[in-house]
Design a protein around this motif. Structure first.
Motif, PDB file in Angstrom:
ATOM      1  N   UNK A 196       0.826  -1.215   0.000  1.00 60.12           N
ATOM      2  CA  UNK A 196       0.000   0.000   0.000  1.00 60.12           C
ATOM      3  C   UNK A 196       0.861   1.265   0.000  1.00 60.12           C
ATOM      4  N   UNK A 197       1.822   1.320  -0.903  1.00 55.76           N
ATOM      5  CA  UNK A 197       2.631   2.535  -1.054  1.00 55.76           C
ATOM      6  C   UNK A 197       1.989   3.400  -2.125  1.00 55.76           C
ATOM      7  N   UNK A 198       1.805   4.659  -1.793  1.00 61.18           N
ATOM      8  CA  UNK A 198       1.030   5.560  -2.641  1.00 61.18           C
ATOM      9  C   UNK A 198       1.932   6.599  -3.292  1.00 61.18           C
ATOM     10  N   UNK A 199       1.709   6.843  -4.577  1.00 59.55           N
ATOM     11  CA  UNK A 199       2.460   7.837  -5.346  1.00 59.55           C
ATOM     12  C   UNK A 199       1.436   8.765  -6.011  1.00 59.55           C
ATOM     13  N   UNK A 200       1.725  10.086  -5.983  1.00 65.48           N
ATOM     14  CA  UNK A 200       0.777  11.046  -6.542  1.00 65.48           C
ATOM     15  C   UNK A 200       1.453  11.982  -7.535  1.00 65.48           C
ATOM     16  N   UNK A 201       0.739  12.296  -8.601  1.00 67.78           N
ATOM     17  CA  UNK A 201       1.099  13.380  -9.498  1.00 67.78           C
ATOM     18  C   UNK A 201      -0.063  14.362  -9.430  1.00 67.78           C
ATOM     19  N   UNK A 202       0.095  15.383  -8.590  1.00 69.42           N
ATOM     20  CA  UNK A 202      -1.027  16.268  -8.296  1.00 69.42           C
ATOM     21  C   UNK A 202      -1.432  17.096  -9.508  1.00 69.42           C
ATOM     22  N   UNK A 203      -0.479  17.411 -10.397  1.00 69.96           N
ATOM     23  CA  UNK A 203      -0.814  18.194 -11.582  1.00 69.96           C
ATOM     24  C   UNK A 203      -1.829  17.459 -12.456  1.00 69.96           C
ATOM     25  N   UNK A 204      -1.639  16.139 -12.574  1.00 72.57           N
ATOM     26  CA  UNK A 204      -2.539  15.341 -13.412  1.00 72.57           C
ATOM     27  C   UNK A 204      -3.615  14.646 -12.594  1.00 72.57           C
ATOM     28  N   UNK A 205      -3.637  14.907 -11.298  1.00 73.68           N
ATOM     29  CA  UNK A 205      -4.601  14.280 -10.396  1.00 73.68           C
ATOM     30  C   UNK A 205      -4.541  12.754 -10.480  1.00 73.68           C
ATOM     31  N   UNK A 206      -3.340  12.250 -10.719  1.00 76.48           N
ATOM     32  CA  UNK A 206      -3.141  10.802 -10.848  1.00 76.48           C
ATOM     33  C   UNK A 206      -2.621  10.240  -9.537  1.00 76.48           C
ATOM     34  N   UNK A 207      -3.149   9.088  -9.146  1.00 80.11           N
ATOM     35  CA  UNK A 207      -2.696   8.386  -7.957  1.00 80.11           C
ATOM     36  C   UNK A 207      -2.297   6.967  -8.366  1.00 80.11           C
ATOM     37  N   UNK A 208      -1.144   6.506  -7.902  1.00 75.04           N
ATOM     38  CA  UNK A 208      -0.710   5.125  -8.161  1.00 75.04           C
ATOM     39  C   UNK A 208      -0.472   4.424  -6.833  1.00 75.04           C
ATOM     40  N   UNK A 209      -0.966   3.215  -6.738  1.00 73.71           N
ATOM     41  CA  UNK A 209      -0.789   2.384  -5.537  1.00 73.71           C
ATOM     42  C   UNK A 209       0.013   1.156  -5.918  1.00 73.71           C
ATOM     43  N   UNK A 210       1.074   0.883  -5.169  1.00 71.71           N
ATOM     44  CA  UNK A 210       1.838  -0.357  -5.328  1.00 71.71           C
ATOM     45  C   UNK A 210       1.514  -1.254  -4.146  1.00 71.71           C
ATOM     46  N   UNK A 211       1.072  -2.468  -4.436  1.00 71.36           N
ATOM     47  CA  UNK A 211       0.753  -3.400  -3.356  1.00 71.36           C
ATOM     48  C   UNK A 211       1.137  -4.818  -3.765  1.00 71.36           C
ATOM     49  N   UNK A 212       1.404  -5.629  -2.755  1.00 71.65           N
ATOM     50  CA  UNK A 212       1.861  -7.006  -2.976  1.00 71.65           C
ATOM     51  C   UNK A 212       0.699  -7.974  -3.198  1.00 71.65           C
ATOM     52  N   UNK A 213      -0.520  -7.473  -3.202  1.00 70.93           N
ATOM     53  CA  UNK A 213      -1.692  -8.336  -3.346  1.00 70.93           C
ATOM     54  C   UNK A 213      -1.521  -9.292  -4.520  1.00 70.93           C
ATOM     55  N   UNK A 214      -1.723 -10.583  -4.265  1.00 72.86           N
ATOM     56  CA  UNK A 214      -1.469 -11.572  -5.324  1.00 72.86           C
ATOM     57  C   UNK A 214      -2.373 -12.800  -5.215  1.00 72.86           C
TER      58      UNK A 214
END
Length: 498
Positions: free
Chosen positions: A345-363
């Motif tokens: 559940x590590x979260x990355x944001x690009x606020x200019x593009x209102x983009x959010x990316x989540x990296x998770x180990x869910x498998x």
């Protein structure tokens, strides 16, 4: 470690009722100075363990050439010169006992905390470690040790992990190093494979957690069916002093029945009455906040720095573990405020593009269902692009399960490689694609994982949530039986988001 004689090991095996035959050839007084099942690690004075379906006589011959003085096995290997041996019926039952003996029973000198379940083991383990580290720092103690699917820490060294729970010899060696470092607490993920194949047989867990259960790891090389998987998971209770059970698990009556083998049973829940209860759960900018109540009038408001409301259940399990260890509330509060888990559940944001990316180990199915349903609630005004794959050669049911779950929640699935091993990654992806398509979700196949993530991020519309699932922190890809260096999902996502 203590140097026992070959005869003493033979006697120990006899007391297990496992010995069927031995031929010590008058060398019972030989001191055993090393123990291993890896022929590359053999040195003078080794008792060599012959284990595994793929074991070959050549490994034993190599071990003897390097100085092995005897071997222990389920069969006799004719050699050019006679070599002392101990013959047993089940080498896996014997391994933890002789390893515990060789390393001097190190677990007896520390508090062991076992975390079991289909999903959430890693996050819960790191929450427990964060709390106990806060306590140990204040008291001048060695930090809490950990055995996890991310890394292992023995009180002095941190090493990358390849198995969730190591084989018995490595496990006991790790415990022995922890004892030397003065380690008082060890939290470990306990896998179904470790329980099925007796890796943890000699251990007693001061606190053991059962988070949840759903069908997983069903394949010819793992568990033959769900009952085998479930029964393996439940074995931990028989060697647990205090059992912690999450009341939202499937098959709860069977879990509770097994849990009563422990000396004490406590329950946790965020949805019903339990010994430890979470309530008033709310999302914050970076994570969540909730109220916890427990035995003895314990009540506190706790903050998590990781996103995902489902992590409240993992944190609640960690609270129960540490309260049962009598850890004061201020350390629980401090530990959870700062706890992070690499690739979870590590979260990355690009606020200019209102983009959010989540990296998770869910498998697996349960972790996918929890992840996607939670993100749909937490980001209701975002579309979802999912990037994931399925492993080759094992857990074959995941192809249907992950494709179905992702197809139900996502607006686009980009199917890619995830540990294809000896299978063709495109064929795996095409199989998964059939189930994504069945849910009416658009998809594409991009075999190269880095390119798949790049496309997901760089082509995303405003207010898109990109979920990259499956590998998290891992910096390798298993291809044709070999782990090949490969950028982690964390590295790739950060590169393209930032």
């Amino acid at each position: 470690m203590r140097n026992y004689t070959l005869a003493q090991y033979k006697d120990k095996v006899e007391r297990l009722g496992e010995k069927t035959e031995e031929s010590l050839q008058g060398k019972g007084g030989e001191l055993i100075r090393h123990l291993t099942y890896n022929s590359r690690e053999v040195r003078e004075g080794t008792l060599f363990i012959c284990k595994g379906e793929k074991f070959r006589k050549e490994y034993l011959e190599e071990a003897i050439q390097k100085g092995a003085v005897a071997y222990i096995s389920e069969k006799v290997y004719p050699m050019e010169r006679e070599v002392p041996y101990i013959l047993v019926r089940d080498i896996r039952k014997v391994m933890p006992v002789i390893a515990d003996m060789y390393f001097g029973h190190p677990a007896q000198d520390m508090r062991l905390l076992g975390i079991g379940g289909t999903k959430g083991k890693t996050t819960t383990s790191f929450y427990v470690k964060a709390i106990l580290d806060a306590y140990c720092r204040d008291k001048g103690k060695t930090p809490c040790g950990i055995l996890s699917s991310i890394f292992n820490f023995d009180g002095r060294e941190t090493k990358v992990a390849h198995n969730t729970t190591p084989e018995a010899v490595e496990l006991q060696q790790y415990l022995q190093k922890g004892r030397e470092a003065g380690m008082e607490y060890l939290v470990m993920e306990v896998s179904s494979q470790a329980l099925k194949y007796h890796r943890v047989d000699t251990l007693t867990f001061d606190v053991g957690v059962f988070l949840n259960i759903s069908e997983d790891h069903i394949s010819p090389i793992e568990h033959k069916d769900f009952e085998d998987y479930f029964s393996s998971k439940k074995k931990m209770f028989a060697q647990t002093r205090t059992a912690v059970v999450h009341l939202e698990t499937d098959h709860l009556p069977q879990v509770l029945e097994a849990a009563r083998q422990a000396e004490k049973l406590v329950t946790i829940s965020s949805q019903r009455e339990a010994d430890y209860r979470a309530s008033h759960v709310e999302k914050t900018e970076t994570g969540s906040r909730f109220t916890v109540e427990g035995p003895g009038g314990y009540r506190d408001v706790l903050t998590l720095s990781m996103p995902g409301l489902f992590n409240v259940d993992n944190a609640l399990a960690a609270v129960a573990v540490c309260r049962e260890l009598q850890i004061p509330p201020q350390y629980i509060r401090k530990g959870l405020e700062t706890a992070k888990v690499k690739g979870r559940m590590e979260i990355f944001r690009n606020r200019e593009r209102q983009l959010v990316a989540i990296v998770d180990y869910a498998h697996n199915k349960l972790s996918f269902e929890t992840l996607f349903s939670s993100m749909k609630k937490e980001f209701p005004d975002h579309s979802i692009t999912a990037v994931f794959g399925c492993t080759g050669g094992k857990a074959l049911q995941r192809r249907k399960e992950l494709g179905t779950v992702a197809g139900r929640y996502a607006d686009l699935c980009i199917l890619t490689s995830d540990e294809p091993d000896f299978e063709d990654p495109r064929e795996i992806a095409e199989e998964v694609a059939g189930f994504v398509k069945g849910e009416g979700c658009p998809y594409r196949i991009v075999e190269d994982r880095q390119e798949a993530i790049r496309q997901a991020i760089c082509e995303a519309d405003p207010k898109t949530l990109v979920i990259v699932a499956g590998k998290g922190h891992e910096g390798s890809m298993k291809i044709k039986g070999v782990y090949v260096d490969y950028p982690s999902d964390l590295e790739i996502v950060e590169k393209y988001v930032r």
